[in-house]
Design a protein around this motif. Structure first.
Motif, short mmCIF file in Angstrom:
data_model
loop_
_atom_site.label_atom_id
_atom_site.label_comp_id
_atom_site.label_asym_id
_atom_site.label_seq_id
_atom_site.Cartn_x
_atom_site.Cartn_y
_atom_site.Cartn_z
N THR A 1 0.84 -1.21 0.00
CA THR A 1 0.00 0.00 0.00
C THR A 1 0.87 1.25 0.00
OG1 THR A 1 -1.77 -1.14 1.20
CG2 THR A 1 -1.76 1.28 1.26
N GLU A 2 1.93 1.25 0.80
CA GLU A 2 2.84 2.40 0.84
C GLU A 2 3.57 2.56 -0.49
OE1 GLU A 2 3.99 2.34 5.61
OE2 GLU A 2 5.04 1.04 4.19
N ALA A 3 3.95 1.45 -1.11
CA ALA A 3 4.62 1.52 -2.40
C ALA A 3 3.68 2.10 -3.45
CB ALA A 3 5.09 0.13 -2.83
N GLN B 1 -3.09 -0.22 -4.94
CA GLN B 1 -2.33 -1.29 -4.26
C GLN B 1 -2.37 -2.59 -5.05
OE1 GLN B 1 -3.80 -4.15 -2.66
NE2 GLN B 1 -1.77 -4.93 -2.01
N ASN B 2 -3.51 -2.88 -5.69
CA ASN B 2 -3.60 -4.15 -6.41
C ASN B 2 -2.69 -4.17 -7.64
OD1 ASN B 2 -5.19 -2.32 -7.92
ND2 ASN B 2 -6.46 -3.99 -8.72
N GLN B 3 -2.34 -2.98 -8.17
CA GLN B 3 -1.40 -2.93 -9.28
C GLN B 3 0.00 -3.35 -8.83
OE1 GLN B 3 -2.91 1.23 -10.51
NE2 GLN B 3 -2.05 0.40 -12.40
N VAL B 4 0.39 -2.93 -7.64
CA VAL B 4 1.67 -3.36 -7.08
C VAL B 4 1.67 -4.87 -6.87
CG1 VAL B 4 3.23 -3.20 -5.11
CG2 VAL B 4 2.14 -1.13 -6.00
N GLY C 1 1.76 6.48 -6.99
CA GLY C 1 0.51 7.08 -7.45
C GLY C 1 -0.38 6.10 -8.17
N ILE C 2 -0.35 4.81 -7.76
CA ILE C 2 -1.18 3.79 -8.38
C ILE C 2 -1.94 3.04 -7.28
CG2 ILE C 2 0.35 3.50 -10.36
CD1 ILE C 2 1.50 1.04 -9.04
N ARG D 1 1.76 -10.89 -12.89
CA ARG D 1 0.54 -10.85 -13.70
C ARG D 1 0.42 -9.57 -14.52
NH1 ARG D 1 -1.61 -13.05 -8.77
NH2 ARG D 1 -2.29 -10.96 -8.15
N HIS D 2 1.20 -8.57 -14.16
CA HIS D 2 1.13 -7.28 -14.84
C HIS D 2 2.53 -6.91 -15.34
CE1 HIS D 2 0.39 -3.05 -15.65
NE2 HIS D 2 -0.91 -3.27 -15.48
N GLY D 3 2.61 -6.48 -16.60
CA GLY D 3 3.90 -6.10 -17.17
C GLY D 3 4.50 -4.89 -16.48
N VAL D 4 5.82 -4.82 -16.50
CA VAL D 4 6.54 -3.70 -15.89
C VAL D 4 7.52 -3.14 -16.91
CG1 VAL D 4 7.90 -2.97 -13.89
CG2 VAL D 4 6.43 -4.99 -13.71
N SER D 5 7.56 -1.84 -17.03
CA SER D 5 8.50 -1.22 -17.97
C SER D 5 9.85 -1.00 -17.30
CB SER D 5 7.95 0.13 -18.43
OG SER D 5 7.93 1.05 -17.35
N PRO D 6 10.91 -0.84 -18.10
CA PRO D 6 12.22 -0.54 -17.50
C PRO D 6 12.19 0.72 -16.66
CG PRO D 6 12.47 -1.17 -19.80
CD PRO D 6 11.00 -1.01 -19.55
N GLU D 7 11.44 1.71 -17.12
CA GLU D 7 11.35 2.97 -16.38
C GLU D 7 10.72 2.76 -15.01
OE1 GLU D 7 10.26 2.49 -19.47
OE2 GLU D 7 11.90 3.53 -20.52
N ARG D 8 9.68 1.92 -14.97
CA ARG D 8 9.02 1.67 -13.68
C ARG D 8 9.95 0.91 -12.74
NH1 ARG D 8 2.86 1.34 -12.94
NH2 ARG D 8 3.41 3.56 -12.83
#
Length: 281
Positions: free
Chosen positions: A28-30, A38-41, A35-36, A48-55
């Protein structure tokens, strides 16, 4: 959203979770820092969710990770979105086998230590087929052929233009096993000799004379990643490979493989042993 993330995607998510936990942050803190939601983290960390190099770099910054090599390696993992050849077997073979091929494909160095079987990357078609015929419960003929073809395709990592260095530690007991009869054994031993002459492949025999040793009875396969934290141990079990990647586990198996290698014969002496066994058949 991915319904069935690959082993590599799961590993990336797990490493991101480790970074967050080392920073002492909850998901939740992350999420609040990014700015997203909690379930996205949670979905990123579950693969289950793609991550970009920038992220990845943004997360590393928030998590105060100063290991630039690790951050770069994790960023590189996000960029590889090509479907590997092993995807052709997704509806045919267990997911763990596909993950094994993916790990081998991306490894920077490969090490194997076996006491009864010849390493899969060095098996002939006939030898592999005989092994799969002995599995309990029995595989159907089509299942056997699928597994044989998959095992042989995995061996392509040894034939690339710049293959990852491969060390195979094979106990003398494995060389003396008579899987498939004399003709199959002869073909397998000759194949080992041929492969031992290839650039990047080092074959070392652990002789009976070495006596007792740590890790006896196990088949150990170690894949080195771009940084030590991304190494992977895979143990060959009757139900399929088991993957280990905790730092303490990696340290243990690094030491174990180093000790085993210290007991082996040199490459030339090892080839001499195989030649003698072949001539005795």
């Amino acid at each position: 959203m991915r319904s069935t993330p690959t082993g590599r995607q799961l590993r990336l998510g797990a490493e991101l979770r480790k970074l967050r936990e080392r920073a002492g942050l909850t998901s939740t803190e992350a999420a609040q820092l990014l700015g997203i939601k909690q379930n996205q983290v949670s979905n990123m960390e579950a693969g289950r969710h793609g991550v970009s190099p920038e992220r990845v770099r943004t997360l590393a910054c928030h998590y105060k990770c100063s290991d630039a090599a690790l951050v770069q390696a994790l960023s590189d993992m996000t960029a590889d979105r090509k479907r590997g050849w092993w995807g052709e077997y997704r509806e045919i073979l267990p997911t763990a086998l596909l993950d094994l091929a993916e790990v081998e494909h991306h490894a920077r160095r490969l090490r194997a230590a076996v006491t009864v079987h010849i390493p899969g990357l060095l098996q002939t078609t006939d030898h592999a087929r005989e092994l799969f015929r002995q599995v309990v419960p029995e595989f159907s003929p089509p299942d056997i052929e699928h597994r044989v073809s998959f095992r042989i395709k995995r061996q392509a990592v040894l034939f690339r233009d710049a293959p990852a260095p491969y060390l195979a530690i094979i106990h003398e007991a494995a060389l003396r096993m008579r899987f498939g009869g004399t003709s199959v054994v002869k073909g397998q031993l000759q194949h080992l000799l041929d492969m031992s002459e290839r650039d990047g492949i080092t074959l070392k025999v652990l002789p009976f004379a070495a006596g007792s040793f740590s890790g006896s009875g196990q088949s150990i396969f170690y894949s080195s990643g771009p940084v030590p934290q991304l190494d992977t141990v895979h143990l060959d079990q009757s139900h399929g490979p088991v993957f280990l990647d905790a730092e303490a586990q990696l340290d243990t198996y690094r030491v174990l493989l180093d000790r085993l290698e210290s007991l082996t014969l040199g490459p030339e002496q090892s080839r001499d042993v195989i030649h003698r066994l072949l001539n005795d058949l």
